[in-house]
Write an enzyme that holds these catalytic residues in place. Sequence first.
Site, PDB file in Angstrom:
ATOM      1  CG  HIS A 254      -2.186   0.742   1.036  1.00  0.00           C
ATOM      2  ND1 HIS A 254      -2.585   1.758   1.867  1.00  0.00           N
ATOM      3  CD2 HIS A 254      -3.154   0.645   0.090  1.00  0.00           C
ATOM      4  CE1 HIS A 254      -3.733   2.249   1.459  1.00  0.00           C
ATOM      5  NE2 HIS A 254      -4.109   1.591   0.383  1.00  0.00           N
ATOM      6  CG  HIS A 485      -7.291   7.725  -1.862  1.00  0.00           C
ATOM      7  ND1 HIS A 485      -5.948   7.479  -2.039  1.00  0.00           N
ATOM      8  CD2 HIS A 485      -7.887   6.511  -1.838  1.00  0.00           C
ATOM      9  CE1 HIS A 485      -5.742   6.178  -2.127  1.00  0.00           C
ATOM     10  NE2 HIS A 485      -6.899   5.568  -1.999  1.00  0.00           N
TER      11      HIS A 485
END
Length: 600
Positions: A254, A485
């Site tokens: 990630h 985000h």
Amino acid sequence: MYRESEHGKWTVSSSDESADEKPEGKKPPTSPPQGGRSKADGPHFSCSEARKAALKRKSSPLERKDGSFLQETPSAQKQKPSGDGLGWCLSSSDDEDGLQNQKGKGETTARVREEECCASAEKARTHQLVLSQESAEPSDKVQDTWDLLNDGNPFRFFLTKVKGVMSKYNSGALHIKDILSPLFGTLVSSAQFNYCIDVEWLVKQYPKEFRDRPLLIVHGEKRESKAELHEQAHPYKNVRLCQAKLDIAFGTHHTKMMLLEYKEGLRVVIHTSNLIDDDWYQKTQGIWLSPLYPKLPCGAHASEGESHTKFKSDLISYLKSYNSPSLLEWVEIIKQHDLSETRVYLLASTPGRYQNNEKEKWGHLRLRKILREHAAAIPDQDSWPVIGQFSSIGSMGADQSKWLCSEFRESLASLGNPTRPQTSCDIPIHLIYPTVENVRQSLEGYPAGGSLPYSMQTAQKQLWLHTFFHKWSAETSGCSHAMPHIKTYMRASPDFQKIAWFLVTSANLSKAAWGAFEKNGSQLMIRSYELGVLFLPSEFGLDTGYFQVKESTFSDGSGLSFPVPYDLPPEKYASKDRPWIWNIPYTKAPDTHGNMWVPK
């Protein structure tokens, strides 16, 4: 099974209840692309099911044609909303009983509701048309960008440009093309670390003169998804791929970072955006952009050029954790440069099970160690709340004591004096996550929820968590309608005018990202790769123990007031607010594009 609580009514099947939790919106394997695939068939890069649903809705929106039916365009076939979602009470509608109960009401009520919805959608579309005249493309005023980097932002913390907001809000923001511009240096080679990657799009973000320079892409894809990524990269002879090892189930790569080697030096960029077009268009994203690090003199020892924050050695340690020859080449490049001007701390997670002192190198225990050893204690600090803001949520456990209000809060509530007993049990926690109404009224409309992959299966197991939730609001940065985000965490004063520290990171609110204790606390288990940077007042010459919060992110203000990118204090969910859940229908009111959401 049917459940009801103050947070709404939930209908789930037994298979949903027993399904294993997949942290961070785990991506299923995808088949290699076939020739001639259209956008409606799905993305040509690997991504989560939530994003796939969003991309489908963008290419084939569901429009309301009358009070009862939705129509998927461009198809002429009408379809009724899925019956599975009709009994849910998770939207921001005033009707707490769901769509099914509307059927018994008179046609007058239905017609009034329909007229209200259409008027709301038309008003939103008009607003959208006006805003869309603004551009999120890189500014032609290169000197302004140069001045911004060198003089106007001591924290080197930026938001991404957003198409559809007033130009003043983009004046201090960056697009990926800005970051890769020749203005920042003459590129020799680069490395891109990320989760979702569109190789063709990424290559096009580089200036033409740099597109043939060596590019290493670090990813976490496996099996079919890996094959698809290799197929994407095959036409570009300068592109190499590096697979991050993910040996623990449900882990993800990630981390979002760029390493940029120039003739003039080296730059490190740590950010929150996937390498796909949607993430750089109409979302709120964060970027930390390092200074231009010069080369050390010939003959200098590799340990030279270290900062007070140990950023250089921590970055090298993180890259070595991949056990990749390709990244060892970058370790050698970093060793040759002077990173002493760095003022932030690196905060990383890497997959593994850690014991003893190894535990304090990664995840939330790393944050705990830094805050105890380097942050200043503050009078009455137990009244300073912890704030977490994120775009995805993992499984927290049966109640708040299982992780959130125990080990996680203890780490984020640490401040100064490692020998002082920590009393975090009464420290408030405010969690910021968009409501359904936030998403509905966003620039993207319902498809913005594709990057907010909080699932029904997870949410129904932890209704207690929703009592901590606060709405997304970002008038200070002009981003209230650009869904976040970005992921940030901080410790704020009771009046929300000061913060003791600020973290921007790739890590969402999950045990997979931050780590969780095992074996009675003797072992820390982390599933995913994550990366962020921590800002402490002491590293910016402040001896007060806190930053003042900047009044608005685009105003001049004090040079050392911190530009928190959303509004403080956060506003708690009202009784009818619901968190965005990506995999249920929202058909009571249209979004800013006049469309509905059925994630199929």
